[in-house]
Write a protein that holds these residues in place. Structure first.
Motif, mmCIF file in Angstrom:
data_model
loop_
_atom_site.group_PDB
_atom_site.id
_atom_site.type_symbol
_atom_site.label_atom_id
_atom_site.label_comp_id
_atom_site.label_asym_id
_atom_site.label_seq_id
_atom_site.Cartn_x
_atom_site.Cartn_y
_atom_site.Cartn_z
ATOM 1 N N ARG A 288 0.745 -1.194 0.104
ATOM 2 C CA ARG A 288 -0.092 -0.101 -0.143
ATOM 3 C C ARG A 288 0.994 1.152 -0.068
ATOM 4 N N PHE A 289 0.521 2.381 -0.328
ATOM 5 C CA PHE A 289 0.924 3.723 -0.394
ATOM 6 C C PHE A 289 1.639 3.820 1.199
ATOM 7 N N GLY A 290 2.846 4.433 1.330
ATOM 8 C CA GLY A 290 3.387 4.486 2.819
ATOM 9 C C GLY A 290 2.974 6.017 3.264
ATOM 10 N N ASP A 291 2.968 5.885 4.593
ATOM 11 C CA ASP A 291 2.620 7.035 5.286
ATOM 12 C C ASP A 291 3.712 7.493 6.240
ATOM 13 N N PRO A 292 4.378 8.495 6.253
ATOM 14 C CA PRO A 292 3.717 9.795 5.456
ATOM 15 C C PRO A 292 4.238 10.155 4.060
ATOM 16 N N GLU A 293 5.021 9.252 3.617
ATOM 17 C CA GLU A 293 5.453 9.396 2.011
ATOM 18 C C GLU A 293 4.235 10.117 1.226
ATOM 19 N N THR A 294 3.178 9.433 1.251
ATOM 20 C CA THR A 294 2.052 9.846 0.490
ATOM 21 C C THR A 294 1.857 11.199 0.452
ATOM 22 N N GLN A 295 2.215 11.886 1.678
ATOM 23 C CA GLN A 295 1.648 13.235 1.834
ATOM 24 C C GLN A 295 2.919 14.051 1.193
ATOM 25 N N VAL A 296 4.046 13.668 0.794
ATOM 26 C CA VAL A 296 4.801 14.499 -0.159
ATOM 27 C C VAL A 296 4.706 13.957 -1.649
ATOM 28 N N VAL A 297 4.457 12.679 -1.858
ATOM 29 C CA VAL A 297 4.575 12.157 -3.236
ATOM 30 C C VAL A 297 3.270 12.535 -4.116
ATOM 31 N N LEU A 298 1.938 12.596 -3.444
ATOM 32 C CA LEU A 298 0.824 12.734 -4.055
ATOM 33 C C LEU A 298 0.944 14.270 -4.518
ATOM 34 N N PRO A 299 1.131 15.196 -3.538
ATOM 35 C CA PRO A 299 1.126 16.637 -3.962
ATOM 36 C C PRO A 299 1.962 17.072 -5.195
ATOM 37 N N LEU A 300 2.868 16.264 -5.502
ATOM 38 C CA LEU A 300 3.658 16.606 -6.537
ATOM 39 C C LEU A 300 3.186 16.037 -7.786
#
Ligand code: GLY
Length: 442
Positions: A288-300
């Motif tokens: 699954r998506f990592g947390d908190p990496e998703t909070q920097v990858v998806l905004p970009l």
């Protein structure tokens, strides 16, 4: 497209926010969600939250049917391992998230090692141990630094890395004395760790931009392991061609091996990697998506997300145009509650979320506050309700600007007992992170 997202953490908030910006999305639901997801963009009806037992495949499927969604996106690992993806697909609804069998890539460290061995994927040498005696022999075979991993899901707390043999042995004892308990004891990998996510339909694999997360509670990587205390992306210091190398040597062979076994992996394959003096090695896979990496990858990510996830869920990812990305960087910092990661205190009133998000405009970047362990109390006040409470992401033209914004946002948000790291992305910014193979003399 009508979508139901399963989960209620910062990762699911980031997924929902990205989906809410995709014009093809006509309805967005999340279960159970959180107060941040419920209030996305303040647009009524865009993000609706619903109570559900995420670990109950029949309940999730019933909700997806009731809401008549076209796609279910499963955020956390536990529902995947419990078979939510299988049940949703069996009901004829497209699902972004692997089957229970494929999610064993995260659910069992021993299974993951077996897949890697079969696929020729580079990883640390290891032993699977079911008794304290076997574990002790494995520790002595490798010597310090000792790495012991609980075989099963442990919410980011199953891994002990230590120079203290007694501590390693105690973790082995805790794990193997549980019914069916096993551990994986493996060789220590030197070098910085990076996270690379890939979206896959079981055949085609699309890697996303790399991120780095910070797993320990304290500055300088001191203290206990957590689910992750911060992250940044992209990694300007990473070797050129890292994404292509990881696709060729890690992601594609793993996806091919799971398809060959009759359990294709459809969803998000997360490779946790160490860039060691002997080359790139897999530390772990997650499903699954990592947390908190998703909070920097998806905004970009510039490419609208819903279409990509739908293509993965329906086996048509080969038709996807190459992904495009926004310029600039993102840094996220986690605010955790009093006592985390040993315990977490609920009910502390949170202030300043709006003030943090207002920082965006004058500085030319943006601040987004993602909710994780938050709730509304009886008076409607936002309060803490978990270990990792909020994630504050700064996005700007460069890493320095993004970091500044993230910490400015952190400075606005207050609650009793709040804790955060002060060194997220600091070493990268100071030019002090390099793959071990690029360090002179390695
Ligand atoms: N940030 C680590 C994880 O999501 O497992």
């Amino acid at each position: 497209m009508k979508i139901l997202v399963i989960g209620g953490g910062g990762r699911e908030h980031a997924i929902c926010l990205a989906l809410s910006k995709d014009e093809s999305v006509t309805a967005l639901h999340c279960a159970p969600g959180n107060p941040g997801i419920a209030g996305i963009a303040g647009v009524p009806g865009v993000a609706q939250t619903h109570p559900v037992d995420q670990l109950d495949p029949a309940a999730v499927t019933a909700l997806a049917r009731e809401l008549a969604v076209d796609l279910v996106v499963v955020g956390p690992e536990a529902p995947l391992v419990a078979g939510v993806g299988d049940a949703v697909r069996a009901a004829g609804i497209a699902c972004f998230g692997p089957s229970g069998a494929a999610a064993q890539l995260e659910g069992s460290k021993a299974f993951s090692k077996d897949v890697m061995a079969a696929a020729g994927v580079p990883t640390a040498e290891s032993f699977v141990c079911a008794t304290v005696e076997e574990g002790a022999r494995a520790l002595d075979a490798f010597g310090p630094t000792y790495v012991v991993k609980d075989d099963s899901l442990a919410a980011g707390k199953g891994v002990v890395v230590t120079d203290d043999r007694e501590e390693a042995l105690a973790h082995i004892r805790d794990c193997v004395t549980r019914p069916g308990g096993k551990v994986v004891v493996e060789a220590f990998l030197d070098g910085p760790e990076v996270s690379i996510f890939a979206i896959t339909d079981g055949t085609t694999v699309l890697p996303l931009q790399a991120a780095q997360d910070f797993k320990r509670i304290g500055d300088g990587d001191a203290g206990l392991n957590t689910g992750g205390m911060g992250a940044y992306s992209p990694l300007d210091w990473a070797p050129e061609g890292l994404g292509a190398e990881v696709l060729e040597r890690v992601l594609q062979p793993t996806v091919d091996e799971l398809r060959r076994r009759g359990t294709p992996f459809v969803g998000l394959l997360y490779a946790g990697l160490a860039l060691t003096s002997r080359g790139t090695r897999v530390v772990e896979f997650n499903a699954r998506f990592g947390d908190p990496e998703t909070q920097v990858v998806l905004p970009l990510l510039r490419t609208p997300l819903a279409g990509v996830l739908m293509r993965a869920a329906t086996g048509t990812l080969a038709d996807q145009e190459p992904l495009t990305w926004h310029d600039g960087a993102a840094v996220t910092v986690v605010l955790a509650s009093h006592g985390y990661p040993v315990s977490s205190r609920s009910g502390d009133v949170i202030r300043g979320v709006r003030a943090a998000e207002m920082l965006s405009a004058p500085t030319g970047g943006s601040v987004t506050v993602y909710h994780a362990g938050t709730a509304l109390d009886a008076e409607g006040a936002l309060v803490t309700a978990g270990g990792r409470v909020l994630t504050v992401t700064g996005r700007a033209r460069d890493l320095a600007g993004a970091r500044k914004l993230a910490y400015a946002g952190i400075g606005e948000v207050t609650f009793d007992g709040a804790q955060h790291r002060t060194d997220i992305a600091a070493a990268a910014l100071a030019g002090k992170v390099r793959a071990a193979s690029e360090v002179e003399g390695a």
